[in-house]
Design a protein around this motif. Structure first.
Motif, PDB file in Angstrom:
ATOM      1  N   ARG A 159       0.805  -1.235   0.000  1.00  0.00           N
ATOM      2  CA  ARG A 159       0.000   0.000   0.000  1.00  0.00           C
ATOM      3  C   ARG A 159       0.829   1.273   0.000  1.00  0.00           C
ATOM      4  O   ARG A 159       0.301   2.359  -0.260  1.00  0.00           O
ATOM      5  CB  ARG A 159      -0.959   0.005   1.196  1.00  0.00           C
ATOM      6  N   ALA A 204      -1.122   9.368  -3.325  1.00  0.00           N
ATOM      7  CA  ALA A 204      -2.071  10.288  -2.695  1.00  0.00           C
ATOM      8  C   ALA A 204      -1.344  11.540  -2.196  1.00  0.00           C
ATOM      9  O   ALA A 204      -1.823  12.658  -2.379  1.00  0.00           O
ATOM     10  CB  ALA A 204      -2.783   9.589  -1.544  1.00  0.00           C
ATOM     11  N   GLU A 248      -8.925   8.893   2.845  1.00  0.00           N
ATOM     12  CA  GLU A 248      -9.949   9.155   1.836  1.00  0.00           C
ATOM     13  C   GLU A 248      -9.321   9.298   0.451  1.00  0.00           C
ATOM     14  O   GLU A 248      -9.767   8.687  -0.514  1.00  0.00           O
ATOM     15  CB  GLU A 248     -10.687  10.452   2.230  1.00  0.00           C
ATOM     16  N   THR A 249      -8.268  10.096   0.369  1.00  0.00           N
ATOM     17  CA  THR A 249      -7.578  10.321  -0.909  1.00  0.00           C
ATOM     18  C   THR A 249      -6.999   9.027  -1.476  1.00  0.00           C
ATOM     19  O   THR A 249      -6.979   8.803  -2.676  1.00  0.00           O
ATOM     20  CB  THR A 249      -6.435  11.346  -0.717  1.00  0.00           C
ATOM     21  N   GLY A 297      -8.090   6.012  -0.713  1.00  0.00           N
ATOM     22  CA  GLY A 297      -9.115   4.990  -0.857  1.00  0.00           C
ATOM     23  C   GLY A 297      -8.984   3.817   0.100  1.00  0.00           C
ATOM     24  O   GLY A 297      -9.321   2.685  -0.238  1.00  0.00           O
ATOM     25  N   ASN A 339      -9.249   2.790   4.660  1.00  0.00           N
ATOM     26  CA  ASN A 339      -9.790   3.390   5.881  1.00  0.00           C
ATOM     27  C   ASN A 339      -8.678   3.901   6.785  1.00  0.00           C
ATOM     28  O   ASN A 339      -7.530   3.466   6.695  1.00  0.00           O
ATOM     29  CB  ASN A 339     -10.778   2.455   6.599  1.00  0.00           C
ATOM     30  N   GLN A 342     -11.700   8.502 -13.288  1.00  0.00           N
ATOM     31  CA  GLN A 342     -12.879   8.579 -12.433  1.00  0.00           C
ATOM     32  C   GLN A 342     -14.135   8.880 -13.242  1.00  0.00           C
ATOM     33  O   GLN A 342     -15.182   8.244 -13.058  1.00  0.00           O
ATOM     34  CB  GLN A 342     -12.685   9.639 -11.332  1.00  0.00           C
ATOM     35  N   VAL A 398      -6.585   6.604  -8.073  1.00  0.00           N
ATOM     36  CA  VAL A 398      -7.551   6.039  -7.135  1.00  0.00           C
ATOM     37  C   VAL A 398      -8.936   6.334  -7.671  1.00  0.00           C
ATOM     38  O   VAL A 398      -9.248   7.472  -7.987  1.00  0.00           O
ATOM     39  CB  VAL A 398      -7.418   6.655  -5.728  1.00  0.00           C
ATOM     40  N   GLN A 401     -13.127   5.716  -7.085  1.00  0.00           N
ATOM     41  CA  GLN A 401     -14.166   5.305  -6.145  1.00  0.00           C
ATOM     42  C   GLN A 401     -15.365   4.796  -6.937  1.00  0.00           C
ATOM     43  O   GLN A 401     -15.782   5.438  -7.893  1.00  0.00           O
ATOM     44  CB  GLN A 401     -14.634   6.493  -5.281  1.00  0.00           C
TER      45      GLN A 401
END
Lengths: 236, 236
Positions: free
Chosen positions: A20, A27, A46-47, A49, A51, B166, B187, B189
Motif C-alpha cells: 500500500r 495520494a 480518503e484520498t 481509498g 480506511n 474517475q 484512485v 471510487q
DNA sequence: AGTTGTGAAGTACTTCACAGCA
DNA sequence: TGCTGTGAAGTACTTCACAACT
C-alpha cells in the motif's frame, strides 16, 4: 557475514503494508500538487481509498511521522515513504519481449516519474534488433546477460510469450537479477531470494467474471441447501 | 425480493481462493494439453506453483471432486473450475482508452481463449474514431453508453490517462456496468456492488524496489537499534 | 479539542496433521 | 496403501477503541 534479520524487512513492515505504500505515495503527491501542506489520517485515507485505521497502522510501522492533534506534514511524509520504498535512487529496468505489451510498457510514462529508468529493450526476434522503440534501440536477446551487467540492471520486466518466460527468467536470475515482474501468462519458478511478481490480465478478468456471475445468476446459482432454505422461507 | 446471501459467494468461497482458481485452471489446461488424465494434489500444486495443502483446501470449497487414493480427473476438475468462475458463457468487454496500453490489450490474444470477447474499443480522441485496431473500429467516447447497452457489455477495461479514469468509471457505472478493470494510475471510487480491480504497473515496480533495497542495502539500512545490536555482537 | 499511535479483539487466510475412504 | 478432505492450530492482516500527546 552474519545476517541481521531473516532477509526481508529489517523493521518487519508487513507485506500488505508494503503493497500500500505506493498508494499513499501517490495520494501524497496529488495533495502536494494541490498545495496541501498538512493532512489528517482521515483525509489522506480518503484520498488513497483506504480506511484511516489501516492507514495509521501502516504508517506506524515506518515510524512516528505525524503530530497528534494536527496530522501529517505532506512533504515530510512523502519523503519518508519515498525513502522507505527506495525511490531516492533510481532503478534500471530491462524490458524483455517487445511485442504489443512490451511496446506499451516501454512507452508508459509513469515509470520515469517514479524512480524507474528503462535502460534497455531486448527481443528474441532478430528482425526487431536495431529497431527504435521509445527512444531506445531494441537489442537481440543474445545480449541479455551483457546488457544486464553493463547497464547495471536491477529489475527485469518479462513481456514475452508464455512459452519463453521460464527460460528468460532462468537467464536473468543466472545473470544476477533478483527482482522480476512477469507479464507472461505462465507459472514461473525462481530460486529462494528472487522476488517475482506477476501481472496477469486474463486472471484479473476471470476474477471479475466470477463475481459478475454471482451477481447475475443469484437465483440460478442456488446450492441445494439454499434451495431448501428458500423453500422453508416461502412456506413461512 | 429477499437476498439469500450477503451478495458475493453464495457458498462462501474465500476471496483468496477465487484469486487462485484461474491459476489452477491454467495448470489443468497445460496438463490436459500434455495428455495427462489424472493428477494428484501434489502434482497439480507443483504445476500451479502453490503448496498442496492450500490447493486441496481451495478445491474443497468447490466440492469433493477428487478420489481418495487416486487424485483428480483433469478434464472433470477443469470443467468444474471453469463453471465455478463462470467461463462457460463468454463475457463481452469494452476497452476504453486506445493509447499504447489499450492497443496492447486489444491485441492480446489471451482473452479470447479464456472466455472473454473484446466487443468494442472506445477513445475520447476524435482523430482515433474509425481507426481500426485488432479488427475493430475505434468508437468515440460519446457512444460509450450506447455501446455498453447495445453490445451487452459486462466488463469495462479502463486504460485512459489517470485524470480521465474517475469520470469514465462514473459513466460506465451509470450505464449499468458492475465490473471494472482499471489500468489507470489513479484512485477510483465506485459504489457498493461494483467490483473494481486495479492493475498498476508502477506500483508493482515499487514493491520490487522496496525488497531490492532491503537486499542490497542490508548493511546501509541499519536502524539505530540494529546498529547497537551489531556493535554488541562485534564486541563479543 | 483534536488527532495520532497502538494494544487488544476480531477476521481471514495458511498450514498442519490425520481420519476417512478408494 | 495412498491420497483426499478437513477440523484444529498457527499466522497475518484488519479493525476497534482509547490512552497519549500537542
Amino acid at each position: 557475514m552474519a545476517q541481521l534479520a531473516p532477509a526481508p524487512s529489517p523493521r518487519g513492515v508487513p507485506e500488505a503494508t508494503v503493497a500500500r505504500l505506493p498508494l499513499y505515495l501517490r495520494a501524497l503527491t496529488s495533495l502536494s500538487d494541490r498545495g496541501v501542506a498538512t493532512v489528517s489520517s482521515d483525509e489522506l485515507a480518503e484520498t488513497a481509498g483506504v480506511n484511516s485505521a489501516k492507514l495509521r497502522k501502516d504508517l506506524s510501522y515506518l515510524g512516528s511521522y505525524g503530530t497528534r492533534g494536527v496530522g501529517y506534514e505532506v512533504e515530510f511524509l512523502r519523503h519518508q515513504i519515498t525513502r522507505e520504498i527506495g525511490l531516492t535512487q533510481d532503478w534500471a529496468v530491462v524490458i524483455i519481449g517487445i511485442g504489443n505489451l512490451g511496446h506499451a510498457l516501454a512507452n508508459y510514462g509513469g515509470f520515469a516519474s517514479r524512480g524507474f529508468r528503462i535502460a534497455a529493450l531486448v527481443d528474441a526476434d532478430e528482425r526487431r534488433s536495431g529497431e527504435e522503440v521509445a527512444g531506445l534501440k531494441v537489442r537481440h536477446s543474445d545480449e541479455l546477460e551483457d546488457v544486464i551487467e553493463t547497464l547495471n540492471i536491477s529489475i527485469a520486466v518479462v513481456a514475452t510469450p508464455a512459452h519463453a518466460a521460464q527460460a528468460v527468467c532462468d537467464r536473468v536470475v543466472a545473470a544476477g537479477i533478483t527482482s522480476i515482474l512477469n507479464f507472461a501468462p505462465a507459472v514461473v519458478q525462481v530460486p529462494e531470494g528472487v522476488e517475482l511478481r506477476k501481472v496477469d490480465l486474463s486472471t484479473e478478468l476471470q476474477i471479475l467474471a466470477y463475481h459478475e456471475q454471482r451477481k447475475n445468476g443469484a437465483a440460478l446459482a442456488l446450492t441445494a441447501e439454499q434451495a431448501v432454505e428458500l423453500a422453508k422461507a416461502v412456506r413461512g
